[in-house]
Enzyme design. Structure first.
Site, PDB file in Angstrom:
ATOM      1  N   LYS A   3      -5.727  10.481   0.888  1.00 45.34           N
ATOM      2  CA  LYS A   3      -5.772   9.062   1.289  1.00 45.34           C
ATOM      3  C   LYS A   3      -6.951   8.419   0.562  1.00 45.34           C
ATOM      4  CE  LYS A   3      -6.904   6.646   5.622  1.00 45.34           C
ATOM      5  NZ  LYS A   3      -7.077   6.864   7.065  1.00 45.34           N
ATOM      6  N   GLU A  17       0.841  -1.205   0.000  1.00 44.69           N
ATOM      7  CA  GLU A  17       0.000   0.000   0.000  1.00 44.69           C
ATOM      8  C   GLU A  17       0.873   1.252   0.000  1.00 44.69           C
ATOM      9  OE1 GLU A  17      -1.390   1.806   3.510  1.00 44.69           O
ATOM     10  OE2 GLU A  17      -1.094   0.007   4.730  1.00 44.69           O
ATOM     11  N   SER A  43     -13.214   0.708   9.867  1.00 45.75           N
ATOM     12  CA  SER A  43     -12.467   0.862   8.610  1.00 45.75           C
ATOM     13  C   SER A  43     -13.071   0.018   7.496  1.00 45.75           C
ATOM     14  CB  SER A  43     -11.017   0.444   8.816  1.00 45.75           C
ATOM     15  OG  SER A  43     -10.341   0.462   7.581  1.00 45.75           O
ATOM     16  N   LYS A  68      -4.026  -1.895  13.926  1.00 44.76           N
ATOM     17  CA  LYS A  68      -3.287  -0.862  14.656  1.00 44.76           C
ATOM     18  C   LYS A  68      -3.714  -0.780  16.116  1.00 44.76           C
ATOM     19  CE  LYS A  68      -4.178   1.278  11.085  1.00 44.76           C
ATOM     20  NZ  LYS A  68      -4.608   2.250  10.125  1.00 44.76           N
TER      21      LYS A  68
HETATM   22  N1  PSU Z   1      -0.927   0.954   9.068  1.00 47.86           N
HETATM   23  C1  PSU Z   1      -0.091   1.868   9.599  1.00 47.86           C
HETATM   24  N2  PSU Z   1      -0.316   3.168   9.307  1.00 47.86           N
HETATM   25  C2  PSU Z   1      -1.338   3.568   8.470  1.00 47.86           C
HETATM   26  C3  PSU Z   1      -2.197   2.601   7.913  1.00 47.86           C
HETATM   27  C4  PSU Z   1      -1.936   1.307   8.253  1.00 47.86           C
HETATM   28  O1  PSU Z   1       0.836   1.519  10.316  1.00 47.86           O
HETATM   29  O2  PSU Z   1      -1.478   4.753   8.224  1.00 47.86           O
HETATM   30  C5  PSU Z   1      -3.299   3.013   6.972  1.00 47.86           C
HETATM   31  C6  PSU Z   1      -3.612   1.833   6.061  1.00 47.86           C
HETATM   32  O3  PSU Z   1      -3.544   2.319   4.749  1.00 47.86           O
HETATM   33  C7  PSU Z   1      -5.018   1.427   6.438  1.00 47.86           C
HETATM   34  C8  PSU Z   1      -5.607   2.742   6.815  1.00 47.86           C
HETATM   35  O4  PSU Z   1      -5.681   0.817   5.383  1.00 47.86           O
HETATM   36  O5  PSU Z   1      -4.551   3.336   7.580  1.00 47.86           O
HETATM   37  C9  PSU Z   1      -6.905   2.605   7.594  1.00 47.86           C
HETATM   38  O6  PSU Z   1      -7.493   3.862   7.683  1.00 47.86           O
HETATM   39  P1  PSU Z   1      -9.036   4.016   8.116  1.00 47.86           P
HETATM   40  O7  PSU Z   1      -9.058   3.633   9.553  1.00 47.86           O
HETATM   41  O8  PSU Z   1      -9.337   5.480   7.877  1.00 47.86           O
HETATM   42  O9  PSU Z   1      -9.822   3.112   7.221  1.00 47.86           O
HETATM   43 MN    MN Z   2     -12.586   5.362   9.600  1.00 49.12          MN
END
Ligand code: PSU
Ligand code: MN
Length: 304
Positions: free
Chosen positions: A87, A26, A141, A160
């Site tokens: 993003k 990614e 997510s 995370k």
């Molecule tokens: N893992 C990390 N840092 C990040 C992410 C993942 O260590 O920034 C990113 C990934 O791209 C993941 C996204 O898909 O954060 C999820 O964001 P959200 O919770 O807004 O869906």
């Molecule tokens: Mn979100």
């Protein structure tokens, strides 16, 4: 999928045609997960370790409204220096093409694109999941929805640490996403070594794991396999310490009305400051370790 929106590097195009091992990466990590210049270091180290371990790296991002598969050093530089790169998840993917923007893809959009190209392995740090305080925010997510639909092996260190990991774990089961440990009995806690959530199975060798992945493919199971790889013990941070930093940062985010897709990057930045870069160091380490494991598994999968 309509290939006219894609710019695929020649190396990756050939690898797809000849069924060579490929690991997709990614790019949201580059622009939103890590600060400059560590983001460049991690992006390039991930690419290097994938090559060194017998696979072909395919980092995916949106460059000038085109879906680029296989980023050049210049692309990585552009995405890492530019603070207004968007993003891109599933909901805003088409829009970013229409507007000729640069964008960096999350787990959700990257696995969607990669699997459609026939790529079977993907590596990241930690997936997105169910946020703390979900009962008030409904913030879950879209990584989870995509993982439930996409047949790909995702190497990660769990979800995370800033998320509600218990609820995320349950939701993974509901969605039919396999929770497999590589040499671990428990789902890792991302920056910390492990949670108390027991994996579906702990594979201790790459050969056994590869056999399992073949069976899954033959059964045409539609969801992803999460292959959990814990951060090396000597690099992991104490769980209690991490949780203290998370509590402080969440309060600050609430006070500053940070929400939606801004929340994850905001919390990661705040916790990094509180930890005096300890979480950043852990983050760098685990992302590169995961890329290494993904490359080894992908290479072995093609051999057997
Ligand atoms: N893992 C990390 N840092 C990040 C992410 C993942 O260590 O920034 C990113 C990934 O791209 C993941 C996204 O898909 O954060 C999820 O964001 P959200 O919770 O807004 O869906
Ligand atoms: Mn979100």
């Amino acid at each position: 999928m309509d290939k006219s929106y894609f710019d695929i590097s020649e190396e990756i195009q050939l690898a797809i045609e000849n069924q060579k091992p490929i690991v997709a990466l990614e790019s949201a990590l580059i622009s939103h997960g890590l600060p400059y210049p560590e983001n460049i270091y991690v992006a390039q180290s991930s690419i290097n370790t994938i090559r060194e371990n017998g696979s072909i790296p395919a980092t995916i991002a949106i460059i000038n409204g085109r879906i680029k598969v296989g980023l050049s050093n210049d692309d990585i530089k552009t995405l890492s220096e530019n603070s207004n790169v968007e993003k891109i998840s599933k909901h805003n993917l088409a829009n970013s093409l229409n507007n000729n923007n640069h964008g960096t893809t999350t787990v959700a959009s990257t696995i969607y694109l990669a699997a459609n190209l026939g790529i079977k392995f993907f590596s990241t740090g930690g997936i997105g999941g169910v946020h703390l305080n979900v009962e008030n925010t409904f913030d879950i997510s879209s990584d989870l929805r995509e993982l439930s639909k996409t047949p790909i092996c995702v190497v990660c260190s769990g979800a995370k640490s800033i998320l509600d990991l218990d609820k995320t774990f349950e939701r993974l089961e509901t969605l039919g996403i396999s929770r497999i440990g590589f040499q671990t009995d428990y789902m890792p806690g991302f920056w910390y070594y492990q949670t108390n959530k027991k994996v579906d199975h702990n594979y201790t060798t790459i050969n056994e794991l590869t056999n399992y992945l073949k069976i899954r493919e033959n059964l045409k199971l539609d969801g992803s396999v999460l292959l959990f790889n814990a951060i090396p013990k000597d690099k992991a941070i104490d769980k209690k310490l991490v949780q203290e930093w998370i509590n402080i940062s969440i309060k600050k985010a609430k006070k500053n009305l940070i929400e939606g897709k801004e929340l994850t990057p905001y919390l990661i930045r705040e916790i990094n400051n509180l930890s005096k870069n300890k979480t950043l160091e852990a983050n760098k380490e685990l992302i590169i370790c995961n890329a290494t494991l993904a490359a080894k598994v992908a290479a072995n999968y093609k051999k057997i």
